[in-house]
Design a protein around this motif. Structure first.
Motif, short mmCIF file in Angstrom:
data_model
loop_
_atom_site.label_atom_id
_atom_site.label_comp_id
_atom_site.label_asym_id
_atom_site.label_seq_id
_atom_site.Cartn_x
_atom_site.Cartn_y
_atom_site.Cartn_z
N LEU A 32 -5.00 -4.45 8.00
CA LEU A 32 -4.25 -3.41 6.54
C LEU A 32 -5.21 -2.31 6.56
O LEU A 32 -5.92 -2.43 6.16
CB LEU A 32 -3.84 -4.10 5.99
CG LEU A 32 -2.97 -5.51 5.34
CD1 LEU A 32 -2.79 -6.43 4.79
CD2 LEU A 32 -1.54 -5.37 6.21
N PRO A 33 -4.39 -1.19 6.22
CA PRO A 33 -5.40 0.15 5.84
C PRO A 33 -5.30 0.10 3.96
O PRO A 33 -5.46 0.49 3.14
CB PRO A 33 -4.47 1.07 6.22
CG PRO A 33 -3.28 0.76 6.84
CD PRO A 33 -2.88 -0.62 6.98
N LEU A 34 -4.18 -0.64 3.65
CA LEU A 34 -3.47 -0.98 1.85
C LEU A 34 -4.51 -2.14 1.07
O LEU A 34 -4.34 -3.01 2.52
CB LEU A 34 -2.58 -0.79 1.68
CG LEU A 34 -1.21 0.32 2.59
CD1 LEU A 34 -0.62 0.88 2.06
CD2 LEU A 34 -2.33 1.76 2.35
N SER A 35 -4.98 -1.45 0.34
CA SER A 35 -4.59 -3.05 -0.96
C SER A 35 -4.10 -3.41 -1.22
O SER A 35 -2.87 -2.74 -1.02
CB SER A 35 -6.16 -2.30 -1.90
OG SER A 35 -5.28 -1.52 -2.47
N ARG A 36 -3.96 -4.33 -1.71
CA ARG A 36 -2.74 -4.71 -2.80
C ARG A 36 -1.72 -3.70 -2.81
O ARG A 36 -0.95 -3.95 -3.10
CB ARG A 36 -3.10 -6.59 -3.28
CG ARG A 36 -3.65 -7.77 -2.69
CD ARG A 36 -2.78 -8.19 -1.67
NE ARG A 36 -2.94 -9.44 -0.54
CZ ARG A 36 -3.42 -9.30 0.05
NH1 ARG A 36 -3.68 -7.84 0.72
NH2 ARG A 36 -4.17 -10.35 0.77
N GLU A 37 -2.86 -3.60 -4.38
CA GLU A 37 -2.51 -1.95 -5.44
C GLU A 37 -1.41 -1.46 -4.82
O GLU A 37 -0.43 -1.24 -5.17
CB GLU A 37 -3.43 -1.25 -6.15
CG GLU A 37 -3.65 -0.68 -6.73
CD GLU A 37 -3.38 -0.90 -8.49
OE1 GLU A 37 -4.51 -1.40 -8.40
OE2 GLU A 37 -2.33 -0.72 -9.38
N THR A 38 -2.29 -0.60 -3.45
CA THR A 38 -1.39 0.63 -2.92
C THR A 38 -0.12 -0.49 -2.37
O THR A 38 0.25 0.25 -2.49
CB THR A 38 -2.86 1.04 -1.64
OG1 THR A 38 -3.62 0.96 -2.68
CG2 THR A 38 -2.02 2.08 -1.02
N MET A 39 -0.65 -1.19 -1.44
CA MET A 39 0.93 -2.06 -0.56
C MET A 39 1.94 -1.65 -2.61
O MET A 39 3.16 -1.61 -1.74
CB MET A 39 1.22 -3.36 -0.40
CG MET A 39 0.08 -3.60 0.77
SD MET A 39 -0.18 -4.91 1.62
CE MET A 39 -1.70 -5.48 1.58
N ALA A 40 1.84 -2.64 -3.49
CA ALA A 40 2.84 -2.96 -4.09
C ALA A 40 3.25 -1.33 -4.79
O ALA A 40 4.45 -1.17 -4.74
CB ALA A 40 2.30 -3.54 -5.70
N THR A 41 2.34 -0.14 -4.81
CA THR A 41 3.10 0.99 -5.06
C THR A 41 4.02 2.01 -3.75
O THR A 41 4.61 2.51 -3.53
CB THR A 41 1.85 2.20 -5.52
OG1 THR A 41 0.89 1.42 -6.10
CG2 THR A 41 1.71 3.10 -5.94
N TYR A 42 3.34 1.40 -2.58
CA TYR A 42 4.71 1.41 -1.19
C TYR A 42 6.31 0.71 -1.86
O TYR A 42 7.11 1.63 -1.27
CB TYR A 42 4.01 1.37 -0.32
CG TYR A 42 4.50 2.13 0.88
CD1 TYR A 42 4.92 3.31 1.37
CD2 TYR A 42 3.83 1.73 2.02
CE1 TYR A 42 5.31 3.98 1.84
CE2 TYR A 42 4.77 1.48 3.63
CZ TYR A 42 5.68 3.05 3.34
OH TYR A 42 5.58 3.90 4.56
N LEU A 43 5.41 -0.18 -1.95
CA LEU A 43 7.32 -1.30 -2.02
C LEU A 43 7.44 -1.12 -3.22
O LEU A 43 8.86 -1.74 -3.03
CB LEU A 43 6.44 -2.86 -1.23
CG LEU A 43 6.01 -2.80 0.15
CD1 LEU A 43 4.93 -3.90 -0.29
CD2 LEU A 43 6.77 -2.60 0.90
N GLY A 44 6.95 -0.42 -4.13
CA GLY A 44 8.39 -0.59 -5.67
C GLY A 44 8.12 -2.36 -5.94
O GLY A 44 9.32 -2.37 -6.41
N LEU A 45 6.89 -2.64 -5.84
CA LEU A 45 6.59 -4.50 -6.49
C LEU A 45 5.15 -4.58 -7.25
O LEU A 45 4.85 -2.89 -7.26
CB LEU A 45 6.45 -5.24 -4.93
CG LEU A 45 7.47 -4.94 -4.50
CD1 LEU A 45 7.11 -6.35 -3.12
CD2 LEU A 45 8.81 -5.44 -5.15
N THR A 46 4.87 -5.28 -8.09
CA THR A 46 4.21 -5.32 -8.25
C THR A 46 3.09 -5.78 -7.93
O THR A 46 3.70 -6.47 -6.88
CB THR A 46 3.73 -6.20 -9.74
OG1 THR A 46 3.79 -7.43 -9.64
CG2 THR A 46 5.20 -5.56 -11.04
#
Lengths: 249, 249
Positions: free
Chosen positions: A194-208
């Motif tokens: 994964l190129p993204l951290s959990r935080e960045t994924m959350a920001t991408y997916l509209g989640l926390t």
DNA sequence: CGGCTGCTTGACCGTCATCAATAAATGTGG
DNA sequence: CCACATTTATTGATGACGGTCAAGCAGCCG
């Protein structure tokens, strides 16, 4: 755009002919003449992970292609809520001819190398580069499709479906960047880094971030994925994960 | 695309020079020669409210501009969940040169009149119409921006913010279609006549019909809007409604 | 007038956000 | 290389927002 604090600018250090995104970027179908034009004006810039590449509203002076690394396009509200509206992976184009300000924040999430062109000269050259022009329209239409697919995800999918969709998206893009555009259908297990951290994924997916984490755990407990550290996901059965997406992606 | 059941096809019934979207559609900056080319191959089609204009996956044979009426672009999941991914208002373009299938479902929500071109001939003509080509790229980039703005709404905004954003969007587009691109800043009250039913709005906003209805009621009770019937909204104070949006739209 | 469709309102519940506490990973200096 | 600090990720407890199910209401047209 492209502020110069603490990043490196190098003029034409790589020949286009050996460029890793030569056959997929905006120059993909450029002929010899067109390529020579581009080659003569291009220069490279490198940004460190976390650095801001451009901010919404900045004067748009430089257009570029991602050569290596991952960046994000994002949009924020006054109170800080943020949505990533585009992932920029190698070969993706940043900026738009004909506009004079930056429309979205651009941030490096890993170290990023860009192949850059000053906007005005590029726009002038564009007239004499029909293949580049056509390719640019084609890439823009692809981005539009991707954005619209993402709207379905953001508006209608559950947290689990969002995570599954995301993992398959990354898997797909990783595969098509290594092997030549082959579809991801092999029965073997697939390793995704994964190129993204959990935080960045959350920001991408509209989640926390918490929901992302919980869904990873849930998928792991259901045997759909295995984690190797926090940034590597192994998908033992792509078809099984695809069944979690909710539509024929 | 553009199936012929129960809709009317008329060849060149309107001269381009009197066309209501002449200065905003894909032909906006066409010169006399280009316009003559387009004029000679264009034809009109009309669809009734509720009719399907095209379905995802259909062969893409016709490209068109919306002349009058409202249509939607939508994306669906297997289980029926649907997200509208684009509103098509007068001057918007449907279809994309270089693709041979339809990417999203297109549906008329009011009576719609389209100015149509067969795809292949249009693509061939495009080479000789640089102004049209540039305008097409420009419109595509605008759509991309709009799609990305909508991603922020879908991913991060509350139901109330979504409704407020939507009302202001429609207000803005109505104003700029009547008066010449003026901004909506007048202190007077604004009357909006909604082209969409509650259900269609819900599908556009990533909500349910019940939530849309409840938020209309809430905004009404808070004095931010007045309803005249079910399709007409009066905004007594645009600034006050804008404050509900959450960002500088 | 009845039947239809579209809209509103109510009661209830589930998903995901929020707040908070660990735990794991990563980095830093001795 | 280890102790410590810092960031990042996981897990838990709780609650709010919006979805679901269901009933009533209003406008429209034959």
């Amino acid at each position: 755009m492209l502020d110069d604090d603490a990043n490196v600018t190098v003029r034409a250090e790589i020949r286009c002919s050996t460029c890793p995104v030569r056959h997929r970027a905006v120059c993909a179908r450029a002929d010899a003449d067109e390529l020579a034009l581009l080659d003569s004006v291009k220069f490279y810039k490198t940004y460190q992970a976390g650095q801001t590449i451009a901010l919404r509203g900045d004067p748009l002076e430089v257009l570029s292609s991602v050569v290596t690394g991952t960046a994000t396009l994002s949009q924020s509200m006054e109170d800080g809520r943020t949505q990533i509206v585009g992932l920029l992976l190698p070969s993706d184009f940043i900026g738009r001819p004909g506009r004079d300000t930056v429309a979205h924040d651009v941030t490096a999430v890993t170290e990023v190398t860009l192949c850059c062109f000053r906007r005005k000269p590029f726009e002038d050259l564009l007239v004499n580069m029909p293949h580049v022009q056509v390719r640019l329209l084609e890439m823009t239409l692809d981005e539009l499709d991707a954005a619209r697919d993402w709207m379905l995800l953001l508006g209608r999918k559950t947290a689990r479906e969002k995570i599954a969709s995301f993992l398959l998206l990354i898997a797909q893009r990783t595969v098509s960047n290594t092997i030549s555009n082959s579809d991801l259908a092999c029965d073997d297990e697939v390793r995704i880094s994964l190129p993204l951290s959990r935080e960045t994924m959350a920001t991408y997916l509209g989640l926390t971030i918490e929901t992302v984490s919980r869904q990873f755990t849930a998928l792991r407990k259901d045997g759909l994925i295995t984690l190797d550290g926090t940034r590597t996901v192994i998908v033992p059965d792509v078809a099984a994960l695809s069944a979690e997406v909710g539509d024929g992606d």
